[in-house]
Design a protein around this motif. Structure first.
Motif, mmCIF file in Angstrom:
data_model
loop_
_atom_site.group_PDB
_atom_site.id
_atom_site.type_symbol
_atom_site.label_atom_id
_atom_site.label_comp_id
_atom_site.label_asym_id
_atom_site.label_seq_id
_atom_site.Cartn_x
_atom_site.Cartn_y
_atom_site.Cartn_z
ATOM 1 N N GLY A 56 0.892 -1.282 0.103
ATOM 2 C CA GLY A 56 0.004 -0.032 -0.087
ATOM 3 C C GLY A 56 0.787 1.186 0.159
ATOM 4 N N ASP A 57 1.986 1.230 -0.448
ATOM 5 C CA ASP A 57 2.779 2.265 -0.577
ATOM 6 C C ASP A 57 2.468 3.489 -1.563
ATOM 7 N N ASP A 58 3.004 4.610 -1.047
ATOM 8 C CA ASP A 58 2.667 5.548 -1.926
ATOM 9 C C ASP A 58 3.840 5.895 -2.792
ATOM 10 N N PRO A 59 3.691 5.985 -4.263
ATOM 11 C CA PRO A 59 4.741 6.172 -5.193
ATOM 12 C C PRO A 59 5.482 7.381 -5.050
ATOM 13 N N THR A 60 6.675 7.777 -5.473
ATOM 14 C CA THR A 60 7.501 8.808 -5.704
ATOM 15 C C THR A 60 6.767 9.910 -6.326
ATOM 16 N N PRO A 61 6.569 10.994 -5.796
ATOM 17 C CA PRO A 61 5.847 11.861 -6.510
ATOM 18 C C PRO A 61 6.414 12.543 -7.602
ATOM 19 N N PRO A 62 5.665 12.578 -8.590
ATOM 20 C CA PRO A 62 6.060 13.469 -10.066
ATOM 21 C C PRO A 62 6.366 14.721 -9.958
ATOM 22 N N GLN A 63 6.895 15.250 -10.810
ATOM 23 C CA GLN A 63 6.930 16.816 -10.969
ATOM 24 C C GLN A 63 7.401 17.161 -12.604
ATOM 25 N N THR A 64 7.367 18.502 -12.807
ATOM 26 C CA THR A 64 7.276 18.648 -14.196
ATOM 27 C C THR A 64 8.791 18.462 -14.858
ATOM 28 N N GLU A 65 8.676 18.230 -16.150
ATOM 29 C CA GLU A 65 9.630 17.872 -16.762
ATOM 30 C C GLU A 65 10.499 18.878 -17.177
ATOM 31 N N GLY A 66 9.890 20.243 -17.126
ATOM 32 C CA GLY A 66 10.589 21.250 -17.594
ATOM 33 C C GLY A 66 10.954 21.502 -19.109
ATOM 34 N N PRO A 67 11.580 22.749 -19.412
ATOM 35 C CA PRO A 67 11.897 23.115 -20.869
ATOM 36 C C PRO A 67 13.136 22.225 -21.590
ATOM 37 N N TYR A 68 14.056 21.543 -20.687
ATOM 38 C CA TYR A 68 15.048 21.152 -21.151
ATOM 39 C C TYR A 68 15.412 19.538 -21.435
ATOM 40 N N PHE A 69 14.429 18.956 -21.448
ATOM 41 C CA PHE A 69 14.455 17.434 -21.674
ATOM 42 C C PHE A 69 14.676 17.334 -23.064
ATOM 43 N N LYS A 70 15.677 16.197 -23.585
ATOM 44 C CA LYS A 70 15.793 15.760 -24.827
ATOM 45 C C LYS A 70 15.796 14.097 -24.830
ATOM 46 N N PRO A 71 14.942 13.535 -25.701
ATOM 47 C CA PRO A 71 15.217 12.093 -25.818
ATOM 48 C C PRO A 71 16.458 11.670 -26.534
ATOM 49 N N SER A 72 16.562 10.511 -26.644
ATOM 50 C CA SER A 72 17.568 9.650 -27.155
ATOM 51 C C SER A 72 19.111 10.174 -26.481
ATOM 52 N N SER A 73 19.064 10.130 -25.243
ATOM 53 C CA SER A 73 20.485 10.362 -24.462
ATOM 54 C C SER A 73 21.231 9.151 -24.440
ATOM 55 N N PRO A 74 22.453 9.210 -24.284
ATOM 56 C CA PRO A 74 23.298 8.135 -24.164
ATOM 57 C C PRO A 74 23.210 7.035 -23.034
ATOM 58 N N LEU A 75 23.613 5.517 -23.499
ATOM 59 C CA LEU A 75 23.559 4.915 -22.394
ATOM 60 C C LEU A 75 24.952 4.949 -21.647
ATOM 61 N N ARG A 76 24.791 5.389 -20.491
ATOM 62 C CA ARG A 76 25.984 5.540 -19.717
ATOM 63 C C ARG A 76 25.532 5.830 -18.351
ATOM 64 N N SER A 77 26.327 5.494 -17.109
ATOM 65 C CA SER A 77 26.043 5.820 -15.812
ATOM 66 C C SER A 77 26.918 6.635 -15.445
ATOM 67 N N SER A 78 27.955 7.127 -16.188
ATOM 68 C CA SER A 78 28.897 8.484 -15.625
ATOM 69 C C SER A 78 28.582 9.485 -16.685
ATOM 70 N N LEU A 79 28.284 11.008 -16.106
ATOM 71 C CA LEU A 79 28.203 12.026 -16.977
ATOM 72 C C LEU A 79 29.402 12.930 -16.923
ATOM 73 N N VAL A 80 30.367 12.533 -16.375
ATOM 74 C CA VAL A 80 31.518 12.988 -16.280
ATOM 75 C C VAL A 80 32.325 12.730 -17.330
ATOM 76 N N GLU A 81 32.969 13.719 -17.931
ATOM 77 C CA GLU A 81 33.827 13.720 -19.285
ATOM 78 C C GLU A 81 35.023 14.311 -18.711
ATOM 79 N N PRO A 82 36.271 13.918 -19.645
ATOM 80 C CA PRO A 82 37.582 14.655 -19.470
ATOM 81 C C PRO A 82 37.306 15.962 -19.375
ATOM 82 N N GLY A 83 37.998 16.748 -18.332
ATOM 83 C CA GLY A 83 37.921 18.231 -18.346
ATOM 84 C C GLY A 83 36.602 18.940 -17.658
ATOM 85 N N THR A 84 35.849 17.956 -17.116
ATOM 86 C CA THR A 84 34.467 18.301 -16.603
ATOM 87 C C THR A 84 34.951 19.154 -15.420
ATOM 88 N N ALA A 85 34.159 20.440 -15.249
ATOM 89 C CA ALA A 85 34.350 21.353 -14.264
ATOM 90 C C ALA A 85 33.175 20.936 -12.950
#
Length: 274
Positions: A56-85
């Protein structure tokens, strides 16, 4: 993730995370303990209790997507690239169904601002998707996002279990001054965050609106004969591959291995009709 609240009580989700990681059942005596969204910092008031990971748990609440979503992101678990600040951040957690059993093969698609508060709208910096493992766990390596006008610090994510609707929501950081002025902010979506040297480690467990009974996590099963076509579970697909399913043609948007529940009509993040 800290295993105690500010009152010193062991949290339910801390026990569950440890039990799942060790491959054992959580002690029944602790299954009634509520979990806070994160450990409180000095001077902060306790937020509303997060879902208790039980029937009977309550699901995690949804929130707005916002204006910056893009489909087709790459499959990866790290978003850190060489030189990332930016200050390094690791976010880990589990995805549960309504009976607090972990869900394998859940798609998580993350996107966020860079350290200066800007989104990459031409490429895919600080964008990527991954799938939970057999224990329902995920882990994201990234940076602490910067601030921009009108918003507090946050991460965006879309979460989808096989054959289920998409949950779109956002994750927040405790102790941020703008949490009090951001009209979108929801304390139920605060991560647990701690310092790890110059970096930060965060934890959050999602609860999806997926019915579950006792026993192992449910997997999608066919209740009617498959409609036919070239798509097949267990096949490794690459972006651009074409298949047919149910009399329609589909183009693969993101590399993945097909599985029950991820048939092309069910996952628009992975397949486009045409």
């Amino acid at each position: 993730m800290d295993h105690e609240t500010s009152t010193g009580h062991v949290t339910r989700k801390a026990v569950l995370r440890a039990a799942f990681a060790a491959g054992i059942a959580a002690p029944a005596v602790l299954m009634g303990v509520p979990a806070l969204a994160r450990t409180l910092t000095e001077g902060e008031a306790a937020p509303a209790l997060t879902p208790e990971c039980d029937d009977g748990d309550d699901p995690t609440p949804p929130q707005t997507e916002g204006p910056y979503f893009k489909p087709s992101s790459p499959l990866r678990s790290s978003l850190v690239e060489p030189g990332t600040a930016g200050a390094r951040l690791t976010v880990s957690g589990y995805v549960f169904g309504l009976a607090c059993r972990p869900l394998a093969g859940v798609l998580l698609d993350f996107w966020q601002a860079d350290t200066n508060g800007a989104y990459d709208n031409t490429g895919y910096r600080f964008r990527g998707h991954q799938f939970t493992d057999a224990q329902g766990a995920f882990r994201l390596a990234t940076i602490v996002p910067g601030l921009y006008p009108g918003r507090t610090r946050h991460l965006h994510v879309k979460v989808q279990a096989p054959g289920r609707p998409v949950l779109t929501t956002q994750l927040y950081f405790p102790g941020e001054p703008r949490n009090n002025t951001d009209s979108i902010f929801d304390a139920r979506l605060l991560m647990s965050v701690r310092d790890a040297g110059p970096a930060k480690e965060a934890a959050f467990d999602f609860v999806l609106n997926v019915p579950q009974g006792p026993g192992p996590s449910p997997t999608a099963t066919a209740t009617t004969p498959p409609p036919g076509g070239s798509w097949a579970a267990g096949t490794a697909y690459r972006a651009g591959d074409r298949v047919t399913y149910g009399g329609l043609a589909y183009v693969c948007l993101q590399a993945h291995t097909g599985q029950a529940g991820w048939e092309p009509p069910n996952v628009p993040a992975l397949w486009r009709a045409g």
